[in-house]
Scaffold this active site. Sequence first.
Site: not given
Length: 399
Positions: A140-141
Amino acid sequence: MADTYLSAVSDRAEDCWTPSPPQTPARMTRCVGDPVLDLSVEDPREEEEVPPAPTLLPPPSPPSPPPPRVDTSPLILEQTDTIDKGDSDPRSYRWLRLRNNLQVVLVSDPQTDRAAAAMDVAVGSVSDPEELPGLAHFLEHMLFLGTEKYPNTDEYQSYLEQHGGSSNAFTSHENTSYYFEVQREFLPGALDRFAQFFLCPLFSESAAEREINAVDSENSKNLQSDAWRLLQLMKGAAHPAHPWSRFNCGSRETLQDKPAAGSDAPRSVRDALIAFYEQQYSANRMAVAVLGRESLDDLEQITLPLFAAVADKGLTPPVWPSQPYPDERLRRWFRVVPVRDSSSLTVMWPLPSLRMEYATKPFRCVSHVLGHEGKGSLLSLLKRKVWSADSGERAVGSG
């Protein structure tokens, strides 16, 4: 960032200073464009300060011109504009399933000054490889940090900030969600940058090292959160063979290069990240919602050509036939010393998966009874006995 433009005053001067009219004290005036000179002439009045030259910021970049209109019908598998909504809702809605099985919801709001979009991917932390807890959160990051079309790691964030926008994302147990908002005129540019997350992310090695530190910092912050500590206790109480029991945030310790499960060959975290993306992110697991002031047809023109290009890998939703809390894991009592000075009672019991009951939501009936605060309710009894100040309920996970 845009350059800052400053106004300048010419340093060329003509000796054209002239005295004021004789009926006034000897106050000097200067010609426009001349520098300020020390004339050593006494003025009984306070000298007025010359204001500094104003700082002029460049005007914001104009919105991207709309792309030429295309025939979107070949991209669509099914669609409907018949959406249940409130009588006073001025918005128009359209749902579509594209030929790559990605679902789209378009929302036209003629009154909005903001545009927004959100993408949900039906995969979360319970799909982490056993040897790399926190990998879904790490992914996600990483999606924010450069794509083939926009390789600069801060391109997406900078574009939003320059146009009054913001963004965020979160990884839950079975879903990962990404979203942004921006000034309405800049939706096409923001959506183009956003869509590249799901088309051609770079996953650069330099960004990977930086984001491992960011994930580790987030985990360190969570260590002082009572809510996170209780969640981890609940996960630790589950059967260790069930993925619900795993640590899901990730840290520098868990996101290290290590062999894949069942192998002795070393594998970098970046390679594992790319493999997870390729194996778990698919158009048929995605749903995107887009809101803007444009008409539904115009929103369709902006949105569909971007997301119709996401690959459909035909993935089925992950399922876990076993229960996280079999009978031998129930009827347990934990006493927890909180970080904050607070007291609470949490009662938890497992339910079968309610994923397919989304239309009727039977769990809401139970939560309404438990959360009701009116006369004759459970909470009113507890308050009368001074055993409770508030109550709450929530569902966690689906199986």
